[in-house]
Design a protein around this motif. Sequence first.
Motif, PDB file in Angstrom:
ATOM      1  N   ASN A  22       0.811  -1.215   0.000  1.00 45.32           N
ATOM      2  CA  ASN A  22       0.000   0.000   0.000  1.00 45.32           C
ATOM      3  C   ASN A  22       0.847   1.270   0.000  1.00 45.32           C
ATOM      4  O   ASN A  22       0.407   2.306  -0.490  1.00 45.32           O
ATOM      5  N   GLY A  23       2.059   1.207   0.494  1.00 43.31           N
ATOM      6  CA  GLY A  23       2.946   2.374   0.473  1.00 43.31           C
ATOM      7  C   GLY A  23       3.283   2.814  -0.939  1.00 43.31           C
ATOM      8  O   GLY A  23       3.430   4.011  -1.206  1.00 43.31           O
ATOM      9  N   ALA A  24       3.392   1.863  -1.862  1.00 46.26           N
ATOM     10  CA  ALA A  24       3.706   2.203  -3.254  1.00 46.26           C
ATOM     11  C   ALA A  24       2.567   3.000  -3.883  1.00 46.26           C
ATOM     12  O   ALA A  24       2.797   4.002  -4.573  1.00 46.26           O
ATOM     13  N   LEU A  25       1.320   2.570  -3.648  1.00 46.13           N
ATOM     14  CA  LEU A  25       0.184   3.311  -4.189  1.00 46.13           C
ATOM     15  C   LEU A  25       0.054   4.665  -3.503  1.00 46.13           C
ATOM     16  O   LEU A  25      -0.214   5.677  -4.157  1.00 46.13           O
ATOM     17  N   ASN A  26       0.263   4.724  -2.207  1.00 44.95           N
ATOM     18  CA  ASN A  26       0.170   5.982  -1.481  1.00 44.95           C
ATOM     19  C   ASN A  26       1.213   6.977  -1.992  1.00 44.95           C
ATOM     20  O   ASN A  26       0.914   8.169  -2.165  1.00 44.95           O
ATOM     21  N   ASP A  27       2.435   6.518  -2.259  1.00 46.18           N
ATOM     22  CA  ASP A  27       3.476   7.392  -2.807  1.00 46.18           C
ATOM     23  C   ASP A  27       3.075   7.935  -4.178  1.00 46.18           C
ATOM     24  O   ASP A  27       3.272   9.112  -4.472  1.00 46.18           O
ATOM     25  N   ALA A  28       2.496   7.069  -5.015  1.00 41.68           N
ATOM     26  CA  ALA A  28       2.064   7.501  -6.348  1.00 41.68           C
ATOM     27  C   ALA A  28       0.924   8.511  -6.246  1.00 41.68           C
ATOM     28  O   ALA A  28       0.890   9.490  -6.995  1.00 41.68           O
ATOM     29  N   LEU A  29      -0.003   8.310  -5.312  1.00 40.46           N
ATOM     30  CA  LEU A  29      -1.084   9.269  -5.109  1.00 40.46           C
ATOM     31  C   LEU A  29      -0.534  10.621  -4.676  1.00 40.46           C
ATOM     32  O   LEU A  29      -0.983  11.665  -5.150  1.00 40.46           O
ATOM     33  N   ARG A  30       0.451  10.619  -3.796  1.00 41.42           N
ATOM     34  CA  ARG A  30       1.047  11.879  -3.338  1.00 41.42           C
ATOM     35  C   ARG A  30       1.731  12.621  -4.480  1.00 41.42           C
ATOM     36  O   ARG A  30       1.703  13.844  -4.535  1.00 41.42           O
ATOM     37  N   ARG A  31       2.355  11.881  -5.385  1.00 36.54           N
ATOM     38  CA  ARG A  31       2.968  12.533  -6.545  1.00 36.54           C
ATOM     39  C   ARG A  31       1.909  13.229  -7.403  1.00 36.54           C
ATOM     40  O   ARG A  31       2.214  14.172  -8.134  1.00 36.54           O
ATOM     41  N   SER A  67      -2.118   6.999 -10.955  1.00 37.49           N
ATOM     42  CA  SER A  67      -1.339   6.560  -9.791  1.00 37.49           C
ATOM     43  C   SER A  67      -1.192   5.050  -9.787  1.00 37.49           C
ATOM     44  O   SER A  67      -0.116   4.514  -9.494  1.00 37.49           O
ATOM     45  N   MET A  68      -2.270   4.352 -10.114  1.00 36.16           N
ATOM     46  CA  MET A  68      -2.202   2.882 -10.166  1.00 36.16           C
ATOM     47  C   MET A  68      -1.294   2.437 -11.304  1.00 36.16           C
ATOM     48  O   MET A  68      -0.548   1.472 -11.151  1.00 36.16           O
TER      49      MET A  68
END
Length: 75
Positions: A22-31, A67-68
């Motif tokens: 979930n950290g990978a998706l959260n990082d992409a959302l923040r970008r 993001s996904m």
Amino acid sequence: SQVLAEARGRGLMIGLKCVVPNGALNDALRRHKVLAVLAGDNVVRFLPPLILEDSHIDEACGAQRPSMAATPSGA
């Protein structure tokens, strides 16, 4: 490649259960300038404020697909 297993919740309080960390998706959302929080069981949780406007919803929903796509697959 699949990123999500399921969506949980009601209304705007949504949790996305991830197949990837979930950290990978959260990082992409923040970008993409979308803030979310990590929750147990590999979930990314959206908890918008009560002063939310329709344009904010559109922006957050529009950021989810890219993001996904930017999230590396876990398998």
